[in-house]
Design an enzyme around this catalytic site. Structure first.
Site, short mmCIF file in Angstrom:
data_model
loop_
_atom_site.label_atom_id
_atom_site.label_comp_id
_atom_site.label_asym_id
_atom_site.label_seq_id
_atom_site.Cartn_x
_atom_site.Cartn_y
_atom_site.Cartn_z
N TYR A 153 0.87 -1.18 0.00
CA TYR A 153 0.00 0.00 0.00
C TYR A 153 0.89 1.22 0.00
O TYR A 153 1.82 1.32 0.81
CB TYR A 153 -0.88 -0.01 1.26
CG TYR A 153 -1.77 1.19 1.41
CD1 TYR A 153 -2.92 1.34 0.62
CD2 TYR A 153 -1.49 2.19 2.35
CE1 TYR A 153 -3.75 2.44 0.77
CE2 TYR A 153 -2.32 3.28 2.50
CZ TYR A 153 -3.45 3.41 1.71
OH TYR A 153 -4.28 4.50 1.86
N ASP A 248 9.31 2.85 -0.84
CA ASP A 248 8.34 3.51 0.01
C ASP A 248 8.73 3.20 1.45
O ASP A 248 8.41 2.14 1.99
CB ASP A 248 6.93 3.00 -0.32
CG ASP A 248 5.87 3.59 0.61
OD1 ASP A 248 6.25 4.20 1.64
OD2 ASP A 248 4.69 3.42 0.31
N LYS A 276 5.43 9.97 8.26
CA LYS A 276 5.32 9.51 9.65
C LYS A 276 6.41 10.06 10.57
O LYS A 276 6.29 11.17 11.06
CB LYS A 276 5.27 7.98 9.68
CG LYS A 276 4.05 7.45 8.88
CD LYS A 276 3.75 6.01 9.14
CE LYS A 276 2.72 5.42 8.21
NZ LYS A 276 1.34 5.53 8.65
N1 HOZ Z 1 -3.80 2.99 6.33
C1 HOZ Z 1 -3.14 3.35 7.53
C2 HOZ Z 1 -2.26 2.28 8.03
N2 HOZ Z 1 -1.60 1.52 7.05
C3 HOZ Z 1 -4.14 3.71 8.59
C4 HOZ Z 1 -4.18 5.15 8.80
C5 HOZ Z 1 -5.16 5.58 9.89
O1 HOZ Z 1 -6.25 5.06 9.97
O2 HOZ Z 1 -4.82 6.46 10.64
#
Ligand code: HOZ
Length: 439
Positions: A153, A248, A276
């Site tokens: 992802y 990534d 992050k």
């Molecule tokens: N898709 C995010 C983790 N891979 C989650 C982000 C969130 O819900 O804060």
């Protein structure tokens, strides 16, 4: 009241009421799908505050947090130095839309830690970072097709929401509605950890492929490490065909080591995407690489990308302070030791209860897959049992441990987790595994 609310007696009354209110105004009650808890059934706990490795909900319950805002909180929540940096920054104005020295300072810290980055552009999220890196790769190579891996992802840009992991995988919509099929056709998806598939894709379409984008350690289908030689093969194949290799490292950057996964595995990508940790928990992202490639980004080159809040002073200063804290001697060793303690403990407890569980971990990222076999790619991840994970998740939450509310997400440790917190977690896991035996 929605079905999920009715089905969830396990969260406190205030969480229930506030979440119900949220569902009237926000799609699914949330601003990001996984946190709605739908994959595990029931409704989420509503968080009021966080400190160190603990989350506190609106019902005055607290939890040992293994999400850490999905990765950024590597030094723990509300670290005094980070809070002070943000307060100092806010007192001087929260956004200017003009350059500051803080951007250069953070850029220098990133470039010193990650030698493959000579020039860097700050953006507002990991999604923006990967989306922009893809545009740059296409612009630099004058090619349109891209390669990604099933279950990886890279945020929610159209080109990348094809066979995607994270929430897209959790909710069974790996190919999102709304992505034009003409665009999706340009994204080739291959099985992770499969070098032969990459070779044959390049044999058939090498001249059209702008880049390969990969999570060097997957966090978004749960933690899936690269097989030995996989990343090296990607490096060799992309170089041979004039395509760019994009790592990534939104999750892995500054987490698996100061130099990220690329330092850990000794592979230098062309472009790196970050997010992050480099914002210390504030919205941030970045992409960077060698000067000759990055010089193609506007205003130097013809690849356009911009943002009013990019390089925001609060995010820069939170990031700078967080990266400074990572220089504390022994921090990564401590994370590794706690990761080992958690992994070993979980393995032993699951084995004792006869629960089939694969604890997959790299450094401070880990996933307990309820599966008979190790998970190496999307197909094997799909064999894990999300219902058993859901039962485990609730058993842990009830015992004060907050895990990701999906089988297909990574759990994160921070420097604020003490050895005693891991011990408490393992005590909870002992009961949770025992409960699973009868599930
Ligand atoms: N898709 C995010 C983790 N891979 C989650 C982000 C969130 O819900 O804060």
């Amino acid at each position: 009241m929605t079905d999920s609310l009715l089905r969830s007696p396990r969260t406190g009354p205030h969480s229930k009421r506030l979440f119900e209110e949220a569902t009237r105004l926000l799609p699914g009650g949330v601003n990001s799908p996984v946190r709605a808890f739908r994959a595990v059934g029931g409704n989420p706990v509503m968080i009021e505050r966080a400190q160190g490795c603990r989350l506190y909900d609106v019902d005055e319950r607290n939890y040992i947090d293994y999400i850490g805002s999905w990765g950024p909180m590597i030094v723990g929540h509300a670290h005094p130095a980070v809070v002070k940096a943000i307060q100092d920054a806010a007192a001087q104005g929260v956004s200017y839309g003009a350059p500051t020295a803080w951007e250069t300072m953070l850029a220098r810290m990133v470039a010193e830690a990650i030698p493959s980055i000579e020039l860097i552009r700050f953006v507002n999220s990991g999604t923006e970072a990967t989306m922009s890196a893809i545009r740059l790769a296409r612009g630099a190579t004058r090619r349109d097709r891209i390669v990604k891996f099933e279950g990886c992802y890279h945020g929610h840009a159209d080109s990348l929401l094809v066979k995607a992991g994270s929430g897209a995988m959790t909710f069974g919509v790996p190919d999102s509605l709304g992505v034009p099929s003409d665009l999706a056709r340009l994204t080739m998806t291959l099985p992770y950890n499969n070098v032969d598939a990459v070779r044959s894709a390049f044999e058939s379409a090498g001249k059209e492929i702008a880049c390969v984008i990969v999570e060097p350690v997957v966090g978004n289908m749960g933690v899936v490490p690269p097989k030995p030689g996989f990343l090296a093969a990607l490096r060799e194949i992309t170089a041979a065909h004039g395509a760019l290799l994009i790592f990534d490292e939104v999750m892995t950057g500054f987490r698996l080591s100061k130099g990220g996964a690329q330092a850990l595995y000794g592979i230098q990508p062309d472009l790196t995407c970050l997010g992050k940790i480099i914002g210390g928990g504030l919205p941030v992202g970045a992409y960077g690489g060698p000067r000759r490639v990055m010089e193609q980004v506007a205003p130097l080159g013809g690849v356009y990308q911009a943002g009013t809040l990019s390089g925001n002073p609060l995010a820069m200063r939170a990031g700078i302070e967080t990266l400074r804290l990572l220089d504390e001697p022994g921090l990564y060793e401590r994370l590794e030791a706690k990761g080992t303690q958690l992994e070993t403990g979980l393995r032993e407890l699951a084995a004792r209860e006869g629960v089939a569980m694969q604890c997959q971990r790299v450094g401070s990222m880990c996933t307990a897959f309820f599966s008979e076999q190790p998970v190496v790619d999307y197909q094997t991840a799909r064999r894990a049992d999300p219902d058993r994970y859901a039962a485990f998740f609730w058993a842990m939450l009830e015992r004060g441990v907050y895990l990701p509310p999906s089988q297909f997400e990574a759990a994160f440790l921070s420097d604020a987790h003490a050895v005693a917190d891991i011990e408490t977690t393992l005590l909870a896991a002992r009961d949770a595994f025992a409960a699973l035996r009868y599930h």
